[in-house]
Design a protein around this motif. Structure first.
Motif, short mmCIF file in Angstrom:
data_model
loop_
_atom_site.label_atom_id
_atom_site.label_comp_id
_atom_site.label_asym_id
_atom_site.label_seq_id
_atom_site.Cartn_x
_atom_site.Cartn_y
_atom_site.Cartn_z
N ASP A 1 -95.75 65.62 145.94
CA ASP A 1 -96.45 64.84 144.91
C ASP A 1 -95.62 64.72 143.64
OD1 ASP A 1 -98.64 64.24 146.47
OD2 ASP A 1 -99.92 65.82 145.66
N VAL A 2 -94.78 65.73 143.36
CA VAL A 2 -93.90 65.65 142.20
C VAL A 2 -92.90 64.52 142.39
CG1 VAL A 2 -92.15 66.87 140.85
CG2 VAL A 2 -94.15 68.11 141.69
N TYR A 3 -92.34 64.41 143.59
CA TYR A 3 -91.41 63.31 143.87
C TYR A 3 -92.11 61.96 143.71
CZ TYR A 3 -87.87 60.47 146.22
OH TYR A 3 -86.92 59.51 146.51
N ALA A 4 -93.30 61.82 144.30
CA ALA A 4 -94.03 60.56 144.22
C ALA A 4 -94.35 60.20 142.76
CB ALA A 4 -95.33 60.64 145.03
N LEU A 5 -94.71 61.21 141.96
CA LEU A 5 -94.97 60.96 140.55
C LEU A 5 -93.70 60.50 139.85
CD1 LEU A 5 -96.77 60.98 138.05
CD2 LEU A 5 -96.31 63.43 137.82
N GLY A 6 -92.56 61.09 140.20
CA GLY A 6 -91.29 60.64 139.63
C GLY A 6 -91.02 59.18 139.96
N ALA A 7 -91.32 58.77 141.21
CA ALA A 7 -91.13 57.38 141.61
C ALA A 7 -92.07 56.45 140.84
CB ALA A 7 -91.36 57.23 143.11
N VAL A 8 -93.30 56.91 140.62
CA VAL A 8 -94.28 56.12 139.86
C VAL A 8 -93.81 55.95 138.41
CG1 VAL A 8 -96.60 56.19 138.86
CG2 VAL A 8 -96.27 56.65 141.30
N LEU A 9 -93.35 57.03 137.79
CA LEU A 9 -92.91 56.95 136.40
C LEU A 9 -91.64 56.12 136.27
CD1 LEU A 9 -93.56 60.59 135.13
CD2 LEU A 9 -95.00 58.55 134.91
N LEU A 10 -90.76 56.18 137.25
CA LEU A 10 -89.58 55.33 137.24
C LEU A 10 -89.99 53.86 137.28
CD1 LEU A 10 -86.52 54.82 137.40
CD2 LEU A 10 -86.70 55.11 139.89
N TYR A 11 -90.95 53.54 138.13
CA TYR A 11 -91.45 52.16 138.21
C TYR A 11 -92.10 51.74 136.90
CZ TYR A 11 -94.00 48.07 139.85
OH TYR A 11 -94.50 46.80 139.99
N ALA A 12 -92.87 52.64 136.29
CA ALA A 12 -93.54 52.32 135.03
C ALA A 12 -92.55 52.10 133.90
CB ALA A 12 -94.52 53.44 134.66
N ALA A 13 -91.45 52.85 133.90
CA ALA A 13 -90.48 52.79 132.80
C ALA A 13 -89.39 51.75 133.01
CB ALA A 13 -89.83 54.16 132.60
N SER A 14 -89.12 51.38 134.28
CA SER A 14 -88.00 50.47 134.55
C SER A 14 -88.38 49.24 135.36
CB SER A 14 -86.90 51.22 135.30
OG SER A 14 -87.33 51.55 136.62
N GLY A 15 -89.51 49.28 136.05
CA GLY A 15 -89.93 48.14 136.87
C GLY A 15 -89.40 48.17 138.29
N HIS A 16 -88.72 49.27 138.70
CA HIS A 16 -88.24 49.34 140.08
C HIS A 16 -88.40 50.76 140.61
CE1 HIS A 16 -84.53 51.52 139.04
NE2 HIS A 16 -84.41 50.71 138.00
N TYR A 17 -88.21 50.90 141.93
CA TYR A 17 -88.39 52.19 142.61
C TYR A 17 -87.05 52.91 142.77
CZ TYR A 17 -93.08 50.51 143.69
OH TYR A 17 -94.36 50.06 143.59
N PRO A 18 -87.07 54.19 143.18
CA PRO A 18 -85.82 54.95 143.31
C PRO A 18 -84.84 54.33 144.30
CG PRO A 18 -87.71 56.43 143.39
CD PRO A 18 -88.25 55.04 143.43
N PHE A 19 -85.36 53.82 145.42
CA PHE A 19 -84.53 53.20 146.44
C PHE A 19 -85.18 51.89 146.88
CE2 PHE A 19 -83.84 57.79 146.95
CZ PHE A 19 -82.46 57.85 146.76
N GLN A 20 -84.36 50.87 147.09
CA GLN A 20 -84.86 49.60 147.60
C GLN A 20 -83.91 49.11 148.68
OE1 GLN A 20 -87.00 47.03 144.52
NE2 GLN A 20 -85.43 48.00 143.27
#
Length: 409
Positions: free
Chosen positions: A197-216
């Motif tokens: 869940d920590v990883y998923a939260l990191g992905a969510v916050l990355l999306y919120a702050a940058s508009g994209h996910y860790p990997f695409q």
């Protein structure tokens, strides 16, 4: 926004909840806007008759039991359910606000302080879930609703008890949303533990702050390859410098290298306080930001006739479920956006839940109204001025009058 009326084959009542209209659907079922006998609004999730079997009922019953267990101010509340009904159904708290995915898609990334506030809020909420012996396992932007009282987490359909080997998942089957999935989850490791869940939260916050996910990637196989590749580095471009160290650690390949959720809260507080703000001030700014941007994008409601209108005249509920097929919506009066639980696996950045990528139509701006290019930006003054303006009061009154003419109550 528009919402679909009930179809002739839809139920009009379930477990005492009057169903007012369709707000989203997916492969497993339909979500309706419902209302209790006492007038309490609810998101009512119903399993499709075509997929109701013993395994589906068992998984649905598990979801219900999980929701009965979870509590907290940032968790959408369980209301009622019946897994043994001919059409199994589940009713949860109705949240009046868009999901994070839709907000970012429409307005762009959050300012740095607001992203940090979101991180602190969600990390604290997840920590509470973990204390109750549960993991979410499918945290993603579409499962975070931005309500008038702050963000809330929904959809615990994949939640499991921590350190438990019991699972309804078939061997070698991976469930979850790939874009926010931790490497160990993508690899099918069992049992999963809190760092997922920590990883998923990191992905969510990355999306919120940058508009994209860790990997695409172009397809799900390429995406899984990137996620499970030990030396692959998440894409942190566009992330504010103040958040990069925290997000890099949360998105570490090795679960042991990810910070615990209380540490995430602490780091987010540090970022906020470095800007001269208290955590409560940042939370209020986040709520004001996500609320007023939706209000600004709500067009003025034209005068309408008091003639009877279908009872499904209410706003769409942002949900992770698929949009209604083209041609199923009926013209309705624009109303504030609402939220409902649901789930759709996602590989790349998810599309608009309504299937419409364009911005809502805007009325001609009143004198002194900020230009469209400035919409969604964080205010630095004492608070959202639009809420106290004559224009805002006029819009609110028109919305109330229009809704009253269309509702059954």
């Amino acid at each position: 926004m528009n919402a679909a009326p009930l179809s002739p084959e839809d139920p009009t009542e379930l477990g005492g909840f009057e169903l007012l209209g369709r707000v989203g659907h997916g492969g497993m079922g339909q979500v309706y806007l419902g209302e209790s006998p006492g007038g309490e609004p609810a998101a009512v999730k119903v399993i499709k008759p075509s997929v109701v079997d013993s395994e589906t009922r068992l998984r649905f019953a598990q979801e219900i039991e999980v929701l009965k267990t979870i509590w907290g101010p940032r968790i959408a509340a369980f209301l009622d359910a019946d897994a043994e009904a001919e059409q199994p159904w589940l009713a949860t708290e109705y949240i009046d606000g868009p999901d994070l995915r839709k907000h970012i898609h429409t307005h762009g990334p959050l300012p740095m302080v607001l992203a940090a506030s979101l991180g602190a809020t969600l990390a604290e909420a997840l920590a509470g879930v973990h204390k109750q012996g549960l993991l979410h396992r499918d945290l993603k932007p579409a499962n975070i609703l931005l309500g008038p009282n702050g963000p809330k987490i929904i959809d615990f359909g994949l939640a499991v008890f921590t350190e438990s080997s019991a699972s309804l998942t078939a061997p070698n089957t991976v469930l979850g949303t790939p874009a926010c999935m931790a490497p160990e989850q993508a690899n099918g490791v069992k049992p999963l533990t809190a760092p997922v869940d920590v990883y998923a939260l990191g992905a969510v916050l990355l999306y919120a702050a940058s508009g994209h996910y860790p990997f695409q990637a172009d397809n799900i196989h390429a995406l899984f390859h990137l996620i499970t590749k030990a030396d692959a580095q998440p894409d942190l471009t566009g992330t504010p410098d103040e958040l990069v160290p925290l997000l890099a650690s949360m998105l570490s390949y090795d679960p042991q290298e990810r910070p615990a959720l209380p540490e995430v809260v602490k780091e987010c507080r540090t970022v906020i306080e470095a800007q001269g703000l208290k955590i409560a001030q940042a939370r209020r700014r986040l709520t004001a930001h996500t609320t007023t941007t939706e209000v600004r994008d709500t067009p003025l409601v034209p005068a309408v006739s008091p003639a009877p209108v279908d009872a499904a005249a209410f706003a769409d509920l942002p949900t992770a479920m698929e949009p209604q097929p083209p041609g199923t919506t009926a013209p309705t009066v624009p109303l504030p956006q609402d939220g409902a639980p649901g789930y759709t696996p996602t590989v790349k950045a998810e599309p608009s839940v309504t299937g419409r990528d364009e911005q809502p139509a805007h009325p001609a701006p009143a004198p002194g109204t900020p230009p469209a290019s400035q919409r969604g930006r964080e205010r630095t003054g004492p608070g959202p001025q639009l809420r106290t303006s004559v224009q805002a009061r006029r819009v609110a009154q028109q919305l109330r009058e229009a809704y009253a003419q269309r509702a059954k109550f």
